[in-house]
Design a protein around this motif. Structure first.
Motif, PDB file in Angstrom:
ATOM      1  N   GLU A 185      41.242  42.603  27.884  1.00 42.63           N
ATOM      2  CA  GLU A 185      39.925  42.954  28.415  1.00 42.63           C
ATOM      3  C   GLU A 185      39.402  41.869  29.352  1.00 42.63           C
ATOM      4  OE1 GLU A 185      36.555  45.326  29.036  1.00 42.63           O
ATOM      5  OE2 GLU A 185      38.422  45.819  28.031  1.00 42.63           O
ATOM      6  N   VAL A 186      39.589  40.607  28.995  1.00 39.06           N
ATOM      7  CA  VAL A 186      39.164  39.496  29.866  1.00 39.06           C
ATOM      8  C   VAL A 186      39.916  39.582  31.198  1.00 39.06           C
ATOM      9  CG1 VAL A 186      39.276  36.976  30.171  1.00 39.06           C
ATOM     10  CG2 VAL A 186      38.363  37.949  28.052  1.00 39.06           C
ATOM     11  N   GLU A 187      41.207  39.816  31.134  1.00 43.17           N
ATOM     12  CA  GLU A 187      42.000  39.953  32.365  1.00 43.17           C
ATOM     13  C   GLU A 187      41.510  41.122  33.208  1.00 43.17           C
ATOM     14  OE1 GLU A 187      46.065  40.157  31.009  1.00 43.17           O
ATOM     15  OE2 GLU A 187      46.059  38.063  30.371  1.00 43.17           O
ATOM     16  N   SER A 188      41.197  42.240  32.576  1.00 43.84           N
ATOM     17  CA  SER A 188      40.706  43.419  33.287  1.00 43.84           C
ATOM     18  C   SER A 188      39.356  43.127  33.955  1.00 43.84           C
ATOM     19  CB  SER A 188      40.576  44.586  32.309  1.00 43.84           C
ATOM     20  OG  SER A 188      40.019  45.699  32.941  1.00 43.84           O
ATOM     21  N   ILE A 189      38.463  42.482  33.245  1.00 39.78           N
ATOM     22  CA  ILE A 189      37.157  42.124  33.810  1.00 39.78           C
ATOM     23  C   ILE A 189      37.352  41.203  35.007  1.00 39.78           C
ATOM     24  CG2 ILE A 189      35.038  40.807  33.389  1.00 39.78           C
ATOM     25  CD1 ILE A 189      35.181  41.956  30.472  1.00 39.78           C
ATOM     26  N   ASN A 190      38.234  40.221  34.879  1.00 42.61           N
ATOM     27  CA  ASN A 190      38.460  39.274  35.979  1.00 42.61           C
ATOM     28  C   ASN A 190      39.065  39.958  37.201  1.00 42.61           C
ATOM     29  OD1 ASN A 190      37.299  37.091  34.718  1.00 42.61           O
ATOM     30  ND2 ASN A 190      39.232  36.323  33.892  1.00 42.61           N
ATOM     31  N   ILE A 191      39.927  40.924  36.991  1.00 44.04           N
ATOM     32  CA  ILE A 191      40.490  41.678  38.118  1.00 44.04           C
ATOM     33  C   ILE A 191      39.373  42.436  38.840  1.00 44.04           C
ATOM     34  CG2 ILE A 191      41.927  43.686  38.691  1.00 44.04           C
ATOM     35  CD1 ILE A 191      43.884  42.632  36.464  1.00 44.04           C
ATOM     36  N   LYS A 192      38.482  43.038  38.088  1.00 45.36           N
ATOM     37  CA  LYS A 192      37.366  43.773  38.685  1.00 45.36           C
ATOM     38  C   LYS A 192      36.405  42.829  39.398  1.00 45.36           C
ATOM     39  CE  LYS A 192      37.899  47.452  35.365  1.00 45.36           C
ATOM     40  NZ  LYS A 192      37.497  47.964  34.076  1.00 45.36           N
ATOM     41  N   ARG A 193      36.177  41.656  38.815  1.00 45.14           N
ATOM     42  CA  ARG A 193      35.326  40.676  39.482  1.00 45.14           C
ATOM     43  C   ARG A 193      35.954  40.246  40.804  1.00 45.14           C
ATOM     44  NH1 ARG A 193      32.757  36.438  35.045  1.00 45.14           N
ATOM     45  NH2 ARG A 193      31.631  37.999  33.838  1.00 45.14           N
ATOM     46  N   ARG A 194      37.255  39.964  40.783  1.00 46.34           N
ATOM     47  CA  ARG A 194      37.917  39.541  42.017  1.00 46.34           C
ATOM     48  C   ARG A 194      37.815  40.623  43.091  1.00 46.34           C
ATOM     49  NH1 ARG A 194      40.793  35.698  44.323  1.00 46.34           N
ATOM     50  NH2 ARG A 194      42.375  36.239  45.839  1.00 46.34           N
ATOM     51  N   ALA A 195      37.938  41.875  42.714  1.00 44.62           N
ATOM     52  CA  ALA A 195      37.800  42.964  43.688  1.00 44.62           C
ATOM     53  C   ALA A 195      36.391  42.968  44.285  1.00 44.62           C
ATOM     54  CB  ALA A 195      38.120  44.303  43.032  1.00 44.62           C
ATOM     55  N   ALA A 196      35.385  42.776  43.452  1.00 46.56           N
ATOM     56  CA  ALA A 196      34.010  42.737  43.945  1.00 46.56           C
ATOM     57  C   ALA A 196      33.780  41.516  44.826  1.00 46.56           C
ATOM     58  CB  ALA A 196      33.034  42.737  42.764  1.00 46.56           C
ATOM     59  N   TYR A 197      34.320  40.364  44.427  1.00 42.01           N
ATOM     60  CA  TYR A 197      34.197  39.150  45.244  1.00 42.01           C
ATOM     61  C   TYR A 197      34.884  39.340  46.589  1.00 42.01           C
ATOM     62  CZ  TYR A 197      33.072  36.774  40.770  1.00 42.01           C
ATOM     63  OH  TYR A 197      32.538  36.388  39.576  1.00 42.01           O
TER      64      TYR A 197
END
Length: 133
Positions: A63-75
């Motif tokens: 879940e942490v990895e998934s959240i970070n992937i989504k954050r990177r996409a938004a960034y």
């Protein structure tokens, strides 16, 4: 403060305020991640991403990895709009997150340093945060 850092900070603050980066998919956390944050095994980092601060199960790690992937996409999207690097947007967002969203008792990390637990006072932010906000 440089104009570039001002624009990044403004964009990051706007993104936070409008929910672009830290709500929805980039902020959505399961009960397991919320519990891990409360337990001090997952925390926010100055680089704008979640980190693993202790022993967690595979479900929390995933879940942490998934959240970070989504954050990177938004960034990445915001960086393209602002004409800056993804790392600049992530760091500016990290500054905003550390200063306004980490609650007392939660853990956080500045750079490669040790994990720290937020007390009642403000977090001592990295030097670059002063130029970003």
């Amino acid at each position: 403060m440089t104009r570039k850092m001002f624009m990044i900070a403004t964009g990051a603050a706007l993104a936070l305020a409008t929910g672009f980066v830290m709500t929805g998919p980039g902020r959505a956390q399961t009960g397991a991640v919320v519990a891990a944050m409360s337990a001090g095994t997952v925390g926010e980092q100055a680089d704008g991403y979640l980190g693993i601060a202790g022993t967690v199960g595979a479900d929390v790690r995933s879940e942490v990895e998934s959240i970070n992937i989504k954050r990177r996409a938004a960034y990445t999207q915001l960086a393209g709009q602002r004409g800056v690097t993804v790392q600049d947007v992530a760091a500016a967002t990290g500054c905003q997150t550390l200063s306004s969203r980490v609650k007392p008792g939660q853990v956080y990390r500045i750079g490669a340093g040790a994990w720290q637990t937020k007390g009642a006072g403000a977090i001592a932010l990295p030097p670059y945060c002063a130029t970003a906000g």
